[in-house]
Motif scaffolding. Structure first.
Motif, PDB file in Angstrom:
ATOM      1  N   LYS A 117       1.008  -1.215  -0.223  1.00  0.00           N
ATOM      2  CA  LYS A 117      -0.184  -0.016   0.031  1.00  0.00           C
ATOM      3  C   LYS A 117       0.723   1.132   0.132  1.00  0.00           C
ATOM      4  O   LYS A 117       0.696   2.178   0.748  1.00  0.00           O
ATOM      5  CB  LYS A 117      -0.814  -0.161   1.147  1.00  0.00           C
ATOM      6  CG  LYS A 117      -1.979  -1.173   1.121  1.00  0.00           C
ATOM      7  CD  LYS A 117      -2.540  -1.282   2.645  1.00  0.00           C
ATOM      8  CE  LYS A 117      -3.529  -2.421   2.488  1.00  0.00           C
ATOM      9  NZ  LYS A 117      -4.214  -2.867   3.704  1.00  0.00           N
ATOM     10  N   GLY A 118       1.841   1.144  -0.695  1.00  0.00           N
ATOM     11  CA  GLY A 118       2.876   2.343  -0.881  1.00  0.00           C
ATOM     12  C   GLY A 118       4.197   2.334  -0.280  1.00  0.00           C
ATOM     13  O   GLY A 118       4.446   2.764   0.766  1.00  0.00           O
ATOM     14  N   ILE A 119       4.974   1.485  -0.927  1.00  0.00           N
ATOM     15  CA  ILE A 119       6.237   1.409  -0.368  1.00  0.00           C
ATOM     16  C   ILE A 119       7.219   2.206  -1.010  1.00  0.00           C
ATOM     17  O   ILE A 119       7.209   2.397  -2.078  1.00  0.00           O
ATOM     18  CB  ILE A 119       6.723  -0.268  -0.553  1.00  0.00           C
ATOM     19  CG1 ILE A 119       5.712  -1.186  -0.184  1.00  0.00           C
ATOM     20  CG2 ILE A 119       8.276  -0.633  -0.145  1.00  0.00           C
ATOM     21  CD1 ILE A 119       6.220  -2.023   1.055  1.00  0.00           C
ATOM     22  N   ASN A 120       7.994   2.824  -0.054  1.00  0.00           N
ATOM     23  CA  ASN A 120       9.076   3.879  -0.843  1.00  0.00           C
ATOM     24  C   ASN A 120      10.289   3.135   0.172  1.00  0.00           C
ATOM     25  O   ASN A 120      10.548   2.859   1.188  1.00  0.00           O
ATOM     26  CB  ASN A 120       9.057   5.080  -0.259  1.00  0.00           C
ATOM     27  CG  ASN A 120       7.827   5.778  -0.985  1.00  0.00           C
ATOM     28  OD1 ASN A 120       7.860   5.942  -2.026  1.00  0.00           O
ATOM     29  ND2 ASN A 120       6.639   6.085  -0.100  1.00  0.00           N
ATOM     30  N   LEU A 121      11.405   2.980  -0.853  1.00  0.00           N
ATOM     31  CA  LEU A 121      12.542   2.247  -0.366  1.00  0.00           C
ATOM     32  C   LEU A 121      13.778   2.595  -1.319  1.00  0.00           C
ATOM     33  O   LEU A 121      13.623   2.578  -2.499  1.00  0.00           O
ATOM     34  CB  LEU A 121      12.560   0.825  -0.119  1.00  0.00           C
ATOM     35  CG  LEU A 121      13.660   0.181   0.443  1.00  0.00           C
ATOM     36  CD1 LEU A 121      13.923   0.517   1.824  1.00  0.00           C
ATOM     37  CD2 LEU A 121      13.219  -1.403   0.280  1.00  0.00           C
ATOM     38  N   GLU A 122      14.943   3.210  -0.786  1.00  0.00           N
ATOM     39  CA  GLU A 122      16.254   3.406  -1.687  1.00  0.00           C
ATOM     40  C   GLU A 122      17.166   2.459  -1.116  1.00  0.00           C
ATOM     41  O   GLU A 122      17.512   2.573   0.072  1.00  0.00           O
ATOM     42  CB  GLU A 122      16.619   4.899  -1.561  1.00  0.00           C
ATOM     43  CG  GLU A 122      15.465   6.036  -1.964  1.00  0.00           C
ATOM     44  CD  GLU A 122      15.419   5.876  -3.692  1.00  0.00           C
ATOM     45  OE1 GLU A 122      16.303   5.566  -4.277  1.00  0.00           O
ATOM     46  OE2 GLU A 122      14.316   6.374  -3.958  1.00  0.00           O
ATOM     47  N   ILE A 123      17.975   1.806  -1.965  1.00  0.00           N
ATOM     48  CA  ILE A 123      18.962   0.903  -1.565  1.00  0.00           C
ATOM     49  C   ILE A 123      19.914   1.273  -2.467  1.00  0.00           C
ATOM     50  O   ILE A 123      20.070   1.392  -3.784  1.00  0.00           O
ATOM     51  CB  ILE A 123      18.639  -0.584  -1.663  1.00  0.00           C
ATOM     52  CG1 ILE A 123      17.367  -0.868  -1.002  1.00  0.00           C
ATOM     53  CG2 ILE A 123      19.884  -1.388  -1.255  1.00  0.00           C
ATOM     54  CD1 ILE A 123      16.925  -2.332  -0.977  1.00  0.00           C
ATOM     55  N   LYS A 124      21.237   1.610  -2.023  1.00  0.00           N
ATOM     56  CA  LYS A 124      22.395   1.960  -2.814  1.00  0.00           C
ATOM     57  C   LYS A 124      23.289   0.876  -2.782  1.00  0.00           C
ATOM     58  O   LYS A 124      23.193  -0.100  -2.105  1.00  0.00           O
ATOM     59  CB  LYS A 124      23.370   3.082  -2.087  1.00  0.00           C
ATOM     60  CG  LYS A 124      22.452   4.429  -2.016  1.00  0.00           C
ATOM     61  CD  LYS A 124      23.263   5.715  -1.702  1.00  0.00           C
ATOM     62  CE  LYS A 124      22.669   6.923  -1.511  1.00  0.00           C
ATOM     63  NZ  LYS A 124      21.638   7.066  -0.551  1.00  0.00           N
ATOM     64  N   ALA A 125      24.193   0.742  -3.959  1.00  0.00           N
ATOM     65  CA  ALA A 125      25.072  -0.216  -3.877  1.00  0.00           C
ATOM     66  C   ALA A 125      25.898  -0.612  -2.796  1.00  0.00           C
ATOM     67  O   ALA A 125      26.411   0.729  -2.059  1.00  0.00           O
ATOM     68  CB  ALA A 125      26.067   0.069  -5.291  1.00  0.00           C
TER      69      ALA A 125
END
Lengths: 433, 254
Positions: free
Chosen positions: B18-26
């Motif tokens: 229901k609205g996932i926000n995620l940032e994954i860096k190397a």
């Protein structure tokens, strides 16, 4: 509704008179016995699914010409005999004179050999009378054969290489071919016979085959049957096997081509300790129709039979397996296993499977199993999530279904042909969208 | 490397994400924790491209490319790897044949030549030792008759062979005894690299003792409700999900 029709008398006109007297007599006898019999309909139990696909036009009644060329000889690792339209072509054949081995065409038979051939063929017929009031089409061969092979192995003779019998049907126009192979294997003899059915030309034709094996005590025979005929071919074949004490018979059948294919395989375990192993791989696509009927009769005690058939049907094709095991009253300590697994690749395809067990002895082991399924979507996703294309994933999963049977084919060249045929099948069945 | 924005997904009409926000860096290792039914596995399946789940809103990019437009096999070839929670058993397909086909599909995508059977066998034997699997497993059917722990080790072995850019580990720790957990963790730690991102989905804190994450996120009812560092997992362990105002019924049963 259309009433049942009879087999046109045109189908009982035998050609080719260059046969020894006992075979001519047998043939004439069979032709008259089949006169006026009804063709099978969908109400004929053992032709239930196939009768409507049967197309026997009068043009198909005549024998295909004998003059057709044998075509380019395939590069075969083994001994070869070539038949074109059911007639032996000595000039295209290649096998050495080996002690204990005799390969003769029917027209060359005389004396005892001619009697033996008539006896082998006659016995196979007497076991299979016309059933259900309609003609057993696999018996048509005995009323029409024009030539054939009698292969005899003296006791103890072992062939070091497979013997390929190439059945070439040249379909430049409509007609029929009636190849016939008889194998008399003496005690403790050993042979791998590859029957390779191929065709050229586009006209609708019928190939009606008879193969009869007689195994003496301890004989070891492997029969490989490969069908790669064209889409214009209706193939109806029958294989009869009689096994004496401690003999072993293995059958590997792989079929691709043809529009309607029907094979009846009938094994009689007549001597104690006899064993048979029947493997079959069937793939159908387009509107192909393949109908396999097998019968294993346990007549003597202490015999083993093991049967494994796999059908894979794509498009709107139809595959049928009917496996019958008949354990006679005296066949105590029989051990019979039958497995038939089926894979439907599309919604339009149809598979029918019918195991039949008749057991009259009280101390036997008999197991049978039949399944019909589809490729599993979870398995496909798992494979594709590792980078395999959907096609490769489906091929892997489909091959998993038949790998074991293909690997058991004891002749490398046939395995290669089978794999090529399967790849072609996969290309058609699993086209990338 | 991986950027998830406002991701919504449903299965059979039921909204799960229901609205996932995620940032994954190397180079980073992220852990997603959450109670049962919060959408953890759905997220991993959606990222891998399982068409059972329908993405209804949002976007996912991998190194700037729209991941959601790619079919499953292309995501895999671009470097997305999912270690399944429940790896599928495929009798009749040998593990070796499957692994070699997968590795060669990847190599082809990278413009490299196929590995021949002998080369691959050598590599596969080395990697199988790394996860403490007897090389005899290579000849068996894919996951056929494997124990739960053997299946999980086989998943990590595949990751080591395929060298993905983004490895998603879906409850890779579940069903493992402590020895197996150490072996699997060693395998995952061997995957850690500056050019690789790892997303671990887990129910339990204990995995994080062996694979120390850079970030921890708490997923509840299809949304990430809290993010933090390593200490967040410990806090969860101590206080339970109830601490975050979540009905803890699902976890309490464990």
């Amino acid at each position: 509704m259309k009433s049942a029709s009879t087999l046109s008398s045109a189908f009982l006109q035998s050609a080719g008179q260059a046969l020894p007297e006992p075979l001519l007599a047998l043939r004439a006898n069979r032709a008259s016995a089949l006169t006026d019999l009804l063709l099978p309909t969908r109400k004929t139990e053992n032709w239930k699914y196939s009768a409507k696909h049967l197309k026997l036009t009068d043009e198909m009644a005549s024998s295909l010409p004998l003059s057709a060329s044998a075509g380019a000889a395939a590069d075969i690792q083994g001994y070869t005999v070539v038949l074109v339209n059911g007639v032996v072509r000595p000039e295209a054949s290649n096998y050495p004179a080996l002690e204990g081995l005799s390969i003769q065409r029917f027209s060359d038979l005389n004396g005892d050999d001619a009697e033996l051939a008539a006896d082998l063929l006659g016995k196979s017929i007497s076991d299979q009378p016309a059933k259900h009031g309609s003609i057993n089409l696999s018996l048509l061969n005995a009323a029409r054969f024009e030539d054939g092979l009698l292969i005899q192995l003296q006791p103890g003779t072992v062939l070091d290489q497979p013997l390929f019998v190439i059945h070439h049907t040249s379909a430049s126009h409509s007609g029929s071919a009636f190849p016939c192979i008889l194998v008399a294997a003496g005690s403790n003899s050993q042979l791998t016979l590859v029957e390779d059915y191929v065709s050229s030309g586009e006209s609708p034709v019928m190939v009606n085959t008879a193969t009869e094996f007689s195994l003496g005590d301890g004989a070891n025979i492997t029969s490989v049957r490969l069908n790669t005929e064209g889409q214009n071919v209706q193939h109806m074949g029958t294989t009869g096997v009689r096994q004496q004490r401690n003999s072993r018979f293995a059958s590997h059948s792989v079929g691709f081509g043809g529009t309607l294919r029907r094979h009846d395989l009938h094994v009689r375990l007549e001597g104690e300790g006899a064993e048979c192993k029947l493997n079959g791989v069937v793939v159908t696509q387009g509107t192909q129709h393949y109908d396999n009927h097998t019968t294993i009769e346990h007549i003597a005690a202490h015999c083993n039979s093991e049967e494994t058939y796999r059908n894979i049907a794509a498009d709107k094709s139809h595959a049928i397996f009917n496996g019958r095991i008949h354990i006679h009253q005296d066949a105590q300590k029989s051990n019979a296993n039958m497995s038939n697994k089926n894979l439907l690749l599309t919604n339009g395809a149809e598979i029918d499977t019918k195991p039949e067990l008749e057991i009259y002895a009280d101390d036997v082991k008999c197991a049978h199993g039949a399944t019909i399924g589809q490729l599993d979507n979870e398995s496909i996703f798992y494979l594709v999530s590792r980078g395999l294309s959907p096609r490769d994933a489906k091929v892997l999963l489909t091959m998993a279904f038949i790998n074991e049977l293909v690997a058991q084919i004891p002749v490398e060249q046939v395995r290669d042909t089978a794999n090529t045929g399967l790849n072609h099948f996969f290309d058609q069945a699993f086209q990338e969208v | 490397m991986l950027s998830i924005k406002n991701l919504h997904a449903s299965v059979e009409g039921k909204q799960i994400l229901k609205g996932i926000n995620l940032e994954i860096k190397a180079g980073e290792v992220h852990a997603i924790m959450g109670p049962n039914g919060s959408g953890k596995s759905t997220l991993s399946q959606v990222l891998a491209g399982n068409e059972t789940f329908e993405v209804t809103e949002g976007e996912v990019t991998l190194n700037g490319d729209n991941l959601l437009e790619l079919p499953t096999e292309e995501r895999a070839r671009e470097g997305v790897f999912l270690a399944f929670q429940y790896p599928v058993e495929i009798p009749g397909v040998s593990n070796l044949q499957f692994l070699r086909t997968a590795v060669n599909a990847m190599r082809k995508h990278q413009g490299k030549d196929d590995m021949n059977a002998a080369e691959f066998m050598k590599l596969a034997k080395e990697v199988s030792k790394q996860v403490d699997l007897d090389p005899a497993f290579l000849k068996r059917g894919v996951n056929e008759g494997f124990s739960g722990g053997e299946k999980k080790r086989n998943e990590i072995m595949q990751a080591l062979l395929l060298q993905p850019k983004l490895a998603i580990l879906d409850e890779t720790d579940s069903g493992l005894d402590i020895d197996a957990l150490k072996v699997v963790s060693d395998g995952v730690n061997a995957l850690r690299a500056p050019d690789r991102a790892i997303l671990m989905i887990t129910h339990y804190q204990r995995l994080l003792d062996y694979i120390v994450p850079d970030y921890v996120h708490v997923l509840v009812d299809g949304k990430i409700i809290k993010s933090g560092g390593r200490e967040l997992a410990l806090e969860l362990e101590a206080k339970g999900y109830g601490w975050l105002g979540v009905n803890d019924e699902a976890t309490a049963s464990h």
